[in-house]
Design a protein around this motif. Structure first.
Motif, PDB file in Angstrom:
ATOM      1  N   LEU A 120       0.850  -1.200   0.000  1.00 50.85           N
ATOM      2  CA  LEU A 120       0.000   0.000   0.000  1.00 50.85           C
ATOM      3  C   LEU A 120       0.881   1.244   0.000  1.00 50.85           C
ATOM      4  N   ASP A 121       0.461   2.283  -0.708  1.00 57.10           N
ATOM      5  CA  ASP A 121       1.287   3.492  -0.693  1.00 57.10           C
ATOM      6  C   ASP A 121       1.025   4.276   0.590  1.00 57.10           C
ATOM      7  N   SER A 122       1.813   5.368   0.753  1.00 57.32           N
ATOM      8  CA  SER A 122       1.754   6.092   2.021  1.00 57.32           C
ATOM      9  C   SER A 122       0.466   6.881   2.169  1.00 57.32           C
ATOM     10  N   GLU A 123      -0.311   7.020   1.094  1.00 57.64           N
ATOM     11  CA  GLU A 123      -1.564   7.768   1.164  1.00 57.64           C
ATOM     12  C   GLU A 123      -2.723   6.833   1.485  1.00 57.64           C
ATOM     13  N   SER A 124      -2.496   5.885   2.351  1.00 55.64           N
ATOM     14  CA  SER A 124      -3.550   4.901   2.580  1.00 55.64           C
ATOM     15  C   SER A 124      -4.647   5.414   3.520  1.00 55.64           C
ATOM     16  N   VAL A 125      -4.418   6.544   4.197  1.00 53.10           N
ATOM     17  CA  VAL A 125      -5.472   7.117   5.053  1.00 53.10           C
ATOM     18  C   VAL A 125      -5.997   8.388   4.390  1.00 53.10           C
ATOM     19  N   ARG A 126      -7.299   8.425   4.167  1.00 57.20           N
ATOM     20  CA  ARG A 126      -7.907   9.619   3.574  1.00 57.20           C
ATOM     21  C   ARG A 126      -9.007  10.106   4.517  1.00 57.20           C
ATOM     22  N   VAL A 127      -9.082  11.409   4.706  1.00 57.96           N
ATOM     23  CA  VAL A 127     -10.076  11.971   5.628  1.00 57.96           C
ATOM     24  C   VAL A 127     -10.979  12.919   4.852  1.00 57.96           C
ATOM     25  N   VAL A 128     -12.272  12.644   4.887  1.00 55.47           N
ATOM     26  CA  VAL A 128     -13.219  13.564   4.254  1.00 55.47           C
ATOM     27  C   VAL A 128     -14.186  14.068   5.330  1.00 55.47           C
ATOM     28  N   VAL A 129     -14.717  15.255   5.119  1.00 51.76           N
ATOM     29  CA  VAL A 129     -15.644  15.820   6.098  1.00 51.76           C
ATOM     30  C   VAL A 129     -17.001  16.021   5.428  1.00 51.76           C
ATOM     31  N   ARG A 130     -18.055  15.758   6.202  1.00 51.35           N
ATOM     32  CA  ARG A 130     -19.409  15.976   5.675  1.00 51.35           C
ATOM     33  C   ARG A 130     -20.193  16.791   6.692  1.00 51.35           C
ATOM     34  N   SER A 131     -20.832  17.864   6.240  1.00 50.61           N
ATOM     35  CA  SER A 131     -21.680  18.631   7.158  1.00 50.61           C
ATOM     36  C   SER A 131     -23.140  18.340   6.808  1.00 50.61           C
ATOM     37  N   ARG A 132     -23.983  18.444   7.784  1.00 43.08           N
ATOM     38  CA  ARG A 132     -25.409  18.200   7.515  1.00 43.08           C
ATOM     39  C   ARG A 132     -26.185  19.513   7.587  1.00 43.08           C
ATOM     40  N   PRO A 133     -27.389  19.536   6.987  1.00 41.35           N
ATOM     41  CA  PRO A 133     -28.207  20.760   7.097  1.00 41.35           C
ATOM     42  C   PRO A 133     -28.697  20.946   8.539  1.00 41.35           C
ATOM     43  N   LEU A 134     -29.115  22.150   8.863  1.00 36.93           N
ATOM     44  CA  LEU A 134     -29.696  22.377  10.192  1.00 36.93           C
ATOM     45  C   LEU A 134     -30.965  21.548  10.337  1.00 36.93           C
ATOM     46  N   ASN A 135     -31.173  20.987  11.527  1.00 36.56           N
ATOM     47  CA  ASN A 135     -32.415  20.227  11.743  1.00 36.56           C
ATOM     48  C   ASN A 135     -33.507  21.176  12.268  1.00 36.56           C
ATOM     49  N   ASP A 136     -34.713  20.633  12.443  1.00 40.08           N
ATOM     50  CA  ASP A 136     -35.858  21.479  12.829  1.00 40.08           C
ATOM     51  C   ASP A 136     -35.622  22.186  14.160  1.00 40.08           C
ATOM     52  N   ARG A 137     -35.019  21.460  15.107  1.00 35.36           N
ATOM     53  CA  ARG A 137     -34.788  22.065  16.420  1.00 35.36           C
ATOM     54  C   ARG A 137     -33.828  23.257  16.295  1.00 35.36           C
ATOM     55  N   GLU A 138     -32.786  23.052  15.500  1.00 34.66           N
ATOM     56  CA  GLU A 138     -31.797  24.130  15.332  1.00 34.66           C
ATOM     57  C   GLU A 138     -32.417  25.326  14.621  1.00 34.66           C
ATOM     58  N   LYS A 139     -33.295  25.032  13.636  1.00 36.28           N
ATOM     59  CA  LYS A 139     -33.965  26.145  12.925  1.00 36.28           C
ATOM     60  C   LYS A 139     -34.902  26.880  13.875  1.00 36.28           C
ATOM     61  N   ALA A 140     -35.591  26.112  14.724  1.00 33.10           N
ATOM     62  CA  ALA A 140     -36.585  26.716  15.627  1.00 33.10           C
ATOM     63  C   ALA A 140     -35.930  27.695  16.587  1.00 33.10           C
ATOM     64  N   VAL A 141     -34.689  27.423  16.991  1.00 36.00           N
ATOM     65  CA  VAL A 141     -34.019  28.349  17.916  1.00 36.00           C
ATOM     66  C   VAL A 141     -33.090  29.308  17.154  1.00 36.00           C
ATOM     67  N   SER A 142     -33.308  29.391  15.819  1.00 34.41           N
ATOM     68  CA  SER A 142     -32.547  30.304  14.956  1.00 34.41           C
ATOM     69  C   SER A 142     -31.036  30.142  15.115  1.00 34.41           C
ATOM     70  N   SER A 143     -30.588  28.902  15.138  1.00 34.88           N
ATOM     71  CA  SER A 143     -29.135  28.663  15.232  1.00 34.88           C
ATOM     72  C   SER A 143     -28.436  29.214  14.002  1.00 34.88           C
ATOM     73  N   GLY A 144     -27.275  29.761  14.220  1.00 32.36           N
ATOM     74  CA  GLY A 144     -26.484  30.269  13.087  1.00 32.36           C
ATOM     75  C   GLY A 144     -25.602  29.168  12.528  1.00 32.36           C
ATOM     76  N   VAL A 145     -25.206  29.326  11.277  1.00 30.26           N
ATOM     77  CA  VAL A 145     -24.286  28.369  10.666  1.00 30.26           C
ATOM     78  C   VAL A 145     -22.872  28.940  10.770  1.00 30.26           C
ATOM     79  N   VAL A 146     -21.973  28.214  11.414  1.00 27.49           N
ATOM     80  CA  VAL A 146     -20.621  28.744  11.631  1.00 27.49           C
ATOM     81  C   VAL A 146     -19.597  28.070  10.713  1.00 27.49           C
ATOM     82  N   LEU A 147     -20.102  27.209   9.821  1.00 18.91           N
ATOM     83  CA  LEU A 147     -19.195  26.453   8.948  1.00 18.91           C
ATOM     84  C   LEU A 147     -19.424  26.848   7.497  1.00 18.91           C
ATOM     85  N   SER A 148     -18.369  27.107   6.782  1.00 20.10           N
ATOM     86  CA  SER A 148     -18.507  27.252   5.331  1.00 20.10           C
ATOM     87  C   SER A 148     -17.437  26.375   4.676  1.00 20.10           C
ATOM     88  N   MET A 149     -17.669  26.032   3.419  1.00 20.25           N
ATOM     89  CA  MET A 149     -16.759  25.100   2.747  1.00 20.25           C
ATOM     90  C   MET A 149     -16.365  25.619   1.378  1.00 20.25           C
TER      91      MET A 149
END
Ligand SMILES: Nc1ncnc2c1ncn2[C@@H]1O[C@H](COP(=O)(O)OP(=O)(O)OP(=O)(O)O)[C@@H](O)[C@H]1O
Length: 244
Positions: free
Chosen positions: A22-51
């Motif tokens: 195996l080459d040295s790049e055998s570990v790969r890390v990806v990130v996934r963000s999810r949309p705000l859920n209903d509870r977060e929307k109800a309390v007007s949570s802000g989004v602090v992540l951009s991509m």
């Protein structure tokens, strides 16, 4: 609850010698963000992540300090709420599963705080099709590859265990409450769980039934962030032995 799908491949000794390392790049890390859920929307949570999807970068802004520069992180891949699991699988997971059918070991490890979307990514939902999880997609992928392989037989075995408060339990065992012992040395496998049951599987359907059986035996609770939190580490291990 971190979620792992460990794919473990064994080849016959003749083929093992021909496998390139195996080459040295055998570990790969990806990130996934999810949309705000209903509870977060109800309390007007802000989004602090951009991509920046093109450059695989994430920016985290400090709430209330918008003048400050954001913290910046770079990954091997970035997926936002608009991306479906299908795309994540095709780009980030597919090559790893492909490698398993060629004799390499692989682990898909989902990590994140409660309610961040690990189960959604790994187990997924049946509708819409594009959001089916990584685990059912990997099942299909493995059996499709096996069907296409010529002059080769595969033995595929699965197990399903949970680690909860440092106790290891076999979710497919005869006694699911029994705590199993983790052994740190095995001549071939290294760390292994003593008496963990292994189950031969011959089709996607059999894999799904085993998953359902294991899921029924999982420890679940609820957190403020997630009412269906599983609060455990799940390890699904697939062992495919290729016999020429
Ligand atoms: N990409 C997404 N798109 C839409 N909904 C999502 C997404 N990711 C997660 N969700 C929703 O967010 C909620 C929490 O997700 P999930 O249960 O997968 O979190 P988790 O990380 O597994 O949490 P825990 O560690 O507590 O088990 C669920 O209702 C899920 O449907």
């Amino acid at each position: 609850m971190p979620l792992l799908l460990h794919l473990w491949a064994l080849k016959s000794p003749e083929r093992m010698e021909t496998c390139p390392p195996l080459d040295s790049e055998s570990v790969r890390v990806v990130v996934r963000s999810r949309p705000l859920n209903d509870r977060e929307k109800a309390v007007s949570s802000g989004v602090v992540l951009s991509m920046d999807l093109q450059h695989c970068q994430c920016f985290i802004w400090k709430p209330g300090a918008e003048d400050e520069p954001p913290k910046q992180f770079t990954f091997d891949g970035t997926y936002s709420g608009e991306h479906a699991t299908e795309q994540l699988y095709n780009e980030a997971v597919c090559p790893l599963v492909e490698g398993v059918t060629e004799g390499y070991n692989g682990t898909i490890f989902a990590y994140g705080q409660t309610g961040s979307g690990k189960s959604f990514t790994m187990q997924g939902v049946s509708e819409p099709e594009a959001q089916r999880g990584v685990i059912p997609r990997a099942f299909e992928h493995i059996f499709e590859s096996i069907q296409c392989a010529e002059n080769t037989k595969f033995l595929v075995r699965a197990c399903y265990l949970e680690i909860y408060n440092e106790d290891v339990r076999d979710l497919l065992g005869n006694d699911v409450k029994q705590r199993l012992e983790v052994k740190f040395e095995h001549p071939e496998r290294g760390v292994h769980v003593r008496d963990l049951s292994m189950h031969s599987v011959h089709s996607v359907g059999e894999c799904e039934r085993i998953m359902e059986r294991g899921c029924r035996n999982r420890a679940v609770g609820s957190t403020l962030m997630n009412k269906d939190s599983s609060q455990i580490i799940l390890l699904i291990l697939f062992q495919s032995i290729c016999i020429i």
